[in-house]
Design an enzyme around this catalytic site. Sequence first.
Site, short mmCIF file in Angstrom:
data_model
loop_
_atom_site.label_atom_id
_atom_site.label_comp_id
_atom_site.label_asym_id
_atom_site.label_seq_id
_atom_site.Cartn_x
_atom_site.Cartn_y
_atom_site.Cartn_z
N ASP A 138 0.81 -1.27 -0.37
CA ASP A 138 0.24 0.50 0.66
C ASP A 138 1.13 1.26 0.25
O ASP A 138 1.76 1.34 0.72
CB ASP A 138 -0.88 0.27 1.54
CG ASP A 138 -1.96 -1.34 1.57
OD1 ASP A 138 -1.41 -2.06 0.76
OD2 ASP A 138 -1.98 -1.31 2.76
N1 DQQ Z 1 -2.17 -4.03 3.93
C1 DQQ Z 1 -3.54 -3.43 4.32
C2 DQQ Z 1 -3.48 -2.70 4.78
C3 DQQ Z 1 -2.50 -3.00 5.92
C4 DQQ Z 1 -1.86 -2.92 5.38
C5 DQQ Z 1 -4.67 -3.52 2.76
C6 DQQ Z 1 -0.75 -4.44 5.24
O1 DQQ Z 1 -5.81 -2.77 5.69
O2 DQQ Z 1 -2.82 -1.71 6.87
O3 DQQ Z 1 -3.70 -4.07 1.88
O4 DQQ Z 1 0.65 -4.44 4.56
#
Ligand code: DQQ
Length: 467
Positions: free
Chosen positions: A29
């Site tokens: 992300d």
């Molecule tokens: N990736 C998810 C999120 C979390 C993060 C979404 C963890 O919900 O915070 O891809 O790497």
Amino acid sequence: MDIREGVNSREDFLRPRCHFMPAANWMNDPNGVIHWDGRYHLFFQYNPDGAWHGNMHWGHAVSDDLVHWRELPIAIAPTPNSPDQGGVFSGCMVDDGGVPTAIYTGVNDDYSRQVQCLATGNDDLTKWVKHPCNPIIGCAPPELGQTRDFRDPFVWRGDDCWYLLLASHIVGVGGAVLLYRSRDLLDWQYLHPLFVGDKARNGRNFECPNFFPLGDKWVLIVSSQLSHAPSTTLYFVGRFEDERFVPESEGVYDAGYSYASLCSEDEQGRRLIYSWIREGRSVAKQRESGWTGVQAIPRQLWLDERKRLCSRPVPELEALRGPHCHFDAGEVGHDDLPLGGFALDIEVEFAVAGGICGLEMARSESGWEKLAVLYDQSTETLQIRRQYDHDDPELDAAPQGMSHRLDAGENLRLRMLFDGSVLEVIANDRSRITSRFYPGSAENATLRVINPASVGALDIWEMASIW
Ligand code: DQQ
């Protein structure tokens, strides 16, 4: 060796060269994106140990133009025996009266405890101090019926207070976005769910919420974990009144590999969206290659007159455009086009008169292997088809598609960014599919038009590397 040294080599042809990626390892992300002191800062979920999800840190990159990025040292790392000892998960960044302030989710070792934390940064956002009051939000409201999914804070400044959203779900109901309010970013009062989805329609759990004004409306974007299909990103357009969201319309932001989008406004007042582009190859292949996860080219968002969420890659990207060819109506044949390869920016307009039109990319010599972008007027769908010469059952080759209805008298306009193993497709600014394609060899990789008689205009540029 820095893995990026080989970025333009034939061996590394699957590695994108116009999209941001860290030199190596796992990225997912976008986090804390902010235009700070004239520079664009991108933080991102990053595992310094290798190309797999785990040991999450906030990686950091900076850019003057949203195109050329410089990777900086890790910004925020987990602290042993603290609320983020198992990982620094996703979050956002705000300017608190001149103090860069990151708000993120801290997790324990098995991710079963998810709490919200705050850290403040120095002038160039490279040094971060975690607040002694962490966690600033320690437990999920009981009405959720669960405590495990409670993460990804998104904060914005209201008229006289701060607001914060968290992504979650209500057991048996569906994904939920929770609204909080605070005067000082530290002491948060839970208000109510801003939005609760329907499990069957909108997914079982939400992640990475965004909420912002756009034109005369408010837009909510969530990443949705579906039980029956790959996760996707949804948007809702409506009004924000008395601390309640009243949705009026909805759509899919991207029907492909784009996920965990994060939006922010830049100093020119543009609402920008960043997204993680996932992989479509096996975990073993990702580990072997040493890199995984790509950032989408940042796009500018707006609403059209029918309140559909429109987006276009930032115009700064055009600085990478190199060798170019242009065709007008009647000039395109059935043969290979003069430009091809694995780094292309394509704009094409089709006068759709029934049937199918589109483009085939990365065609191999056999003509079987290709990545095809199609529009089928009979079903009003935008589609992507992937065929491989090599046999790898773990490659995702499933057909991709989404509904795309042309307005009365409207031509089909496609913008396509093809970069290594990434393809971003945007139709008429408002329908988007991101794809991944992993051919076995870089040989040939030619480009052809499907139904050339329907082409109104076609422009192809070879793109330069950002490294
Ligand atoms: N990736 C998810 C999120 C979390 C993060 C979404 C963890 O919900 O915070 O891809 O790497």
